[in-house]
Write a protein that holds these residues in place. Structure first.
Motif, PDB file in Angstrom:
ATOM      1  N   UNK A  61      32.271  41.513  27.837  1.00  0.00           N
ATOM      2  CA  UNK A  61      33.107  43.021  28.547  1.00  0.00           C
ATOM      3  C   UNK A  61      33.110  42.661  30.291  1.00  0.00           C
ATOM      4  N   UNK A  62      34.263  42.504  30.861  1.00  0.00           N
ATOM      5  CA  UNK A  62      34.280  42.266  32.059  1.00  0.00           C
ATOM      6  C   UNK A  62      34.768  43.288  32.973  1.00  0.00           C
ATOM      7  N   UNK A  63      34.505  43.464  34.032  1.00  0.00           N
ATOM      8  CA  UNK A  63      34.541  44.533  35.055  1.00  0.00           C
ATOM      9  C   UNK A  63      35.178  44.260  36.481  1.00  0.00           C
ATOM     10  N   UNK A  64      36.104  44.337  36.922  1.00  0.00           N
ATOM     11  CA  UNK A  64      36.424  44.134  38.498  1.00  0.00           C
ATOM     12  C   UNK A  64      36.962  45.190  39.199  1.00  0.00           C
ATOM     13  N   UNK A  65      37.769  45.244  40.431  1.00  0.00           N
ATOM     14  CA  UNK A  65      38.181  46.193  41.440  1.00  0.00           C
ATOM     15  C   UNK A  65      38.746  47.486  40.553  1.00  0.00           C
ATOM     16  N   UNK A  66      39.620  46.906  39.430  1.00  0.00           N
ATOM     17  CA  UNK A  66      40.354  48.052  38.587  1.00  0.00           C
ATOM     18  C   UNK A  66      39.412  49.079  37.929  1.00  0.00           C
ATOM     19  N   UNK A  67      38.146  48.619  37.792  1.00  0.00           N
ATOM     20  CA  UNK A  67      37.406  49.515  36.819  1.00  0.00           C
ATOM     21  C   UNK A  67      36.364  50.135  37.843  1.00  0.00           C
ATOM     22  N   UNK A  68      36.478  49.977  39.175  1.00  0.00           N
ATOM     23  CA  UNK A  68      35.745  50.797  40.106  1.00  0.00           C
ATOM     24  C   UNK A  68      34.750  50.088  41.020  1.00  0.00           C
ATOM     25  N   UNK A  69      34.874  48.844  40.734  1.00  0.00           N
ATOM     26  CA  UNK A  69      34.188  48.019  41.678  1.00  0.00           C
ATOM     27  C   UNK A  69      34.633  47.941  43.112  1.00  0.00           C
ATOM     28  N   UNK A  70      34.001  48.272  44.268  1.00  0.00           N
ATOM     29  CA  UNK A  70      34.593  48.029  45.695  1.00  0.00           C
ATOM     30  C   UNK A  70      34.971  46.712  46.046  1.00  0.00           C
ATOM     31  N   UNK A  71      34.780  45.720  45.277  1.00  0.00           N
ATOM     32  CA  UNK A  71      35.260  44.222  45.550  1.00  0.00           C
ATOM     33  C   UNK A  71      34.825  43.480  44.240  1.00  0.00           C
ATOM     34  N   UNK A  72      35.229  42.191  44.214  1.00  0.00           N
ATOM     35  CA  UNK A  72      34.974  41.359  42.940  1.00  0.00           C
ATOM     36  C   UNK A  72      33.774  40.239  43.331  1.00  0.00           C
ATOM     37  N   UNK A  73      33.644  39.962  44.418  1.00  0.00           N
ATOM     38  CA  UNK A  73      32.565  39.172  44.765  1.00  0.00           C
ATOM     39  C   UNK A  73      31.256  39.770  44.852  1.00  0.00           C
TER      40      UNK A  73
END
Length: 849
Positions: A61-73
């Motif tokens: 299950x992957x999470x990125x900025x669309x899921x609430x992360x401030x940034x992807x790195x």
């Protein structure tokens, strides 16, 4: 005769672990992975340059900025004592966190305060939240230690005109080194006193400073670039230099730590700086994790994630191109291991892992090398099919099926489709059957064949005096016990047959992984090993019988098809069709699943997601219930099963290897769903997950409806009394009352069937009739039909209300209360005529209207 030219040379061969690789193709968002963490639920989390990824053994299950992360790195995980896991995003220079019981991501409230203190090259390397909810920050190019309290007030510690590389070690110590000059220092946070001053640095800033404690207050460890230093309380230090740049460091325990290198793999070192193990040669390894089952996880900066389910199992990698991966046989000479390959090559592995190869230059002779060591003559026999090398000289042209294990002063025999060859006497005896193996038992010469075991009498074969069906199965190997009292026979179909004063077998029913045995290895008078097509088994005999433990590919072996084993200095060498691996014998110990990781992921009611809550109450037509359960076992994922039941309905447990467990048609009542996570058919714990729910009865079966009916009935009775019907129709009234009470008290029963891999419960009062089709039955109900594998004569015994069924034909069983008509040779159910067999005509008398 063939002339065999032998080539000998030595190489130091490699050893490697058995890896499972996870990359983008398997579900990761990126191959650039920086950190790894296992939460308290059992999920493995990965920090990548494309966001976070969570793995449960089934899917990512992957999470990125669309899921609430401030940034992807996302660079690192910082688990906190309060159950939060903090993370840092590189380009955005922002912190965020999530809870162990995951409910989404939360950005740190005072990120803007932090960012004002950063420059473009600042990187947070460490952070922790103390008991007063004050955040402590340290890292590269951050001016000292930063502290932000719960109200957002900023405090700077160790401030200077120069930047510091600083790592915060939670609650006790702070470690730092000045930018472009000076040594590393570490302080206690309680008094800020400098207690050490060391680690003279080269000029320039370090971007890879890590610090931690092997033994708190006694032994510390620093990593900077390609240099590692271990420093004790007396300020004595050991420096470890590497040609490769270090990417990451992690303390495993007080005795070991991990270091990953750029294109240099990784090492596990002890607290003396000695290398304990190496992994992933040539990979850029960024971080390391040991999961709850002892499995190793490695993250890399360009190749995704590697998993080692059993770090105790290692592969011996042969570098000679003239060997094959298929190991045919093994033997030992003192501490040396002799390996015979399927393609005819032979290798000797010395105790220092130096390998000597012997190969034939005759390509026509390259097939199945068999090896044995004669401790009496101090001779290694290496025999290839069609050519035999005796002490490295050609002595006989032979097609081989087996080399017998040497026992005491007995000869060593080579088995052949036409007979047996005595290697010591150089004599061949022709026999009437294909010989699989030979064993000298007391004064008898036992011959194993595809047709069982026989006794040799001169040049012929005779049946054994003991008659047993167990001795008639194909033999693959025969070995004598160390005391000479028993013969262990490897068979195809009956497992291990033990031949002696009594004859018995050890099979799947007793715990073997397979009844097809390729080879038996006798370790001593209490322990033997069985090489099978489904893994390796150890059988330990005791006063009460025997115990069996096993290991297979799912638990770390290269392959389930084990051809032979040898034990040297407590190291178990396992030859398989996929290569040679080795492990300590203790690796066979089973590990229980952490059942705390068993979770109820989702409840579905009538195919709609339902918010699970304590003891929910559902309406009578919300009776199609599905549970999605999840147990986590990365090492035994393929063998993970679930035992489940409805406590109020099932006395025994049902087993499923699916996470989806359905109950499609439940009647009203209170139910407790119970489920356990198991490895195969064995549950190593009695702990279980429970979920209680209630299905309310329909209104016509509710208490108030019963009360209303009773009042109405009493009223009718009073009316009947008034019109004096009751005095003339006592029998009719009594029967009416009996049937009405029976109707109101009707108790619905269920039978459970398995169809197309799904467990189904059928209300028995919906069944009309059953029709037989060979070994299968078609069950016809009011709404649909089901097909199960069962004989018609056994069906009625399996039903909870057997008296409701009647067999009227060799192919038909009917439910009595569904009959709407009958004649002298048929009955009618739902307008369908069902024949009555001549031998069943008397059953018609049991049907009443």
């Amino acid at each position: 005769m063939l002339v065999v030219l032998l080539t000998f040379f030595s190489l130091i061969n490699g050893q490697e672990s058995i890896y499972k690789h996870y990359g983008v193709d398997e579900g990761l968002p990126s191959s650039e992975v920086y950190d790894v963490y296992q939460d308290k639920v059992g999920h493995i989390w990965f920090a990548t340059d494309k966001g976070l990824s969570r793995f449960n053994g089934y899917e990512f299950k992957n999470f990125d900025s669309n899921d609430g992360l401030p940034g992807n790195v996302v660079l690192r995980f910082y688990p906190q004592t309060n159950g939060q896991v903090w993370c840092y995003t590189y380009h955005n220079q922002a912190l965020f966190y999530f809870n162990e019981q995951f409910d989404g991501f939360t950005a740190y409230t005072y990120n803007s305060t932090l960012q004002k203190e950063f420059n473009s090259s600042s990187i947070i390397k460490s952070c922790f939240v103390d008991a007063s909810k004050t955040l402590h920050i340290g890292g590269n190019n951050i001016n000292g230690e930063l502290q932000i309290d719960k109200d957002g007030n900023l405090t700077k510690n160790y401030t200077s005109d120069q930047y510091f590389n600083l790592e915060v070690i939670p609650e006790r110590y702070v470690v730092l080194n000045e930018y472009a000059k000076g040594p590393v220092s570490y302080f206690t946070t309680s008094n800020k006193d400098i207690i050490s001053n060391h680690f003279n640095k080269r000029k320039g800033a370090s971007t890879h400073l890590y610090a931690s404690w092997l033994v708190p207050g006694q032994k510390s460890i620093f990593m900077d670039g390609d240099t590692i230093e271990i420093i004790n309380q007396k300020k004595q230090k050991k420096t470890i230099n590497s040609k490769r740049k270090a990417l990451g460091m992690k303390v495993i325990d007080s005795t070991q730590f991990f270091v990953g290198y750029l294109f240099g793999g990784c090492k596990i070192l002890n607290n003396q700086g000695q290398v304990v193990n190496k992994f992933l040669k040539g990979k850029s390894v960024t971080n390391f994790l040991i999961d709850h089952e002892g499995g190793y996880w490695f993250t890399t900066s360009n190749a995704g994630v590697y998993y080692v389910k059993n770090p105790l199992v290692s592969i011996h990698q042969f570098q000679n191109e003239d060997t094959s991966s298929h190991i045919n046989s093994l033997t030992r000479k003192n501490s040396d291991l002799i390996v015979g390959f399927r393609n005819g090559s032979v290798a000797t592995i010395a105790s220092d892992r130096t390998v000597t190869y012997a190969k034939s230059n005759d390509v026509n002779a390259r097939s199945a090398a068999y090896v044995e060591y004669d401790s009496i003559l101090k001779t290694i026999y290496s025999i290839r099919n069609n050519t035999t090398e005796y002490n490295h000289e050609l002595v006989y042209n032979l097609y081989l099926t087996k080399l017998s294990e040497p026992v005491s002063n007995q000869s060593i025999y080579a088995s052949n489709p036409s007979g047996i060859f005595d290697l010591r006497k150089n004599e061949f005896t022709r026999l009437s059957k294909r010989v699989q193996d030979i064993c000298i038992y007391k004064n008898d010469t036992l011959i194993g064949t595809p047709f069982g075991v026989f006794k040799k009498q001169k040049d012929s074969l005779a049946s054994l005096p003991q008659t047993s069906e167990l001795l008639s199965y194909r033999v693959e190997d025969m070995d004598l016990s160390k005391n000479g009292e028993l013969v262990y026979i490897a068979t195809q179909g009956k497992g291990i047959v033990v031949y002696g004063p009594e004859i018995y077998n050890i099979s799947i029913q007793e715990g073997l992984t397979s009844d097809i045995i390729n080879e038996i290895f006798v370790e001593n008078d209490t322990t033997i090993w069985a090489c099978t097509n489904k893994g390796l088994n150890r059988i330990v005999f005791n006063a009460y019988g025997f115990n069996i433990t096993s290991i297979d590919k799912n638990a770390g072996l290269l392959s389930n098809e084990v051809e032979d084993i040898e034990i040297i200095n407590d190291t178990l060498w396992v030859g398989t069709k996929e290569g040679l691996c080795y492990l300590p014998k203790r690796a066979l110990a089973h590990k229980a699943i952490n059942t705390g990781f068993l979770r109820l992921e989702k409840v579905t009611v009538n195919d709609n997601n339902y918010v699970a809550k304590d003891t929910p109450k559902l309406s009578y037509d919300e009776n199609n219930i599905t549970f999605l359960v999840q147990g986590i076992s990365y090492a035994n994922h393929n063998d993970l099963t679930y035992q489940y039941r409805l406590k109020e309905v099932d006395e025994s447990w049902n087993t499923s290897n699916s996470r989806v467990i359905s109950f499609p048609s439940l009647s009203y009542g209170k139910y407790t769903f119970q489920v356990k996570a198991c490895i195969g058919k064995t549950c190593y714990t009695d702990e279980q997950l429970e979920y209680t729910f209630i299905i309310k009865p329909p209104f016509w079966k509710s208490g108030w409806f019963y009360t209303l009916c009773f009042i109405a009935f009493v009223g009718l009775v009073c009316v009947f009394f008034k019109i004096r019907v009751l005095s003339y129709n006592k029998d009719i009234t009594r029967e009416f009352i009996r049937l009405l009470i029976k109707k109101l008290k009707g108790d619905e029963k269920f039978m459970e069937i398995r169809m197309n891999g799904e467990d189904i419960k059928i209300p028995t009062n919906t069944i009309l009739f059953i029709k037989s089709s060979g070994n299968y039955l078609d069950i016809f109900t009011l709404t649909k039909s089901y097909t199960i594998r069962c004989k018609i004569g056994e069906f009625i015994k399996t039903t909870p209300d057997a008296l409701e069924y009647l067999r009227i034909h060799r192919s038909y069983i009917i439910r009595i209360d569904k009959v709407t008509g009958k004649s002298k040779n048929s009955v009618t159910i739902k307008e369908q005529s069902i024949p009555v067999g001549e031998t069943y005509l008397d059953q018609l008398d049991k049907i009443h209207f």
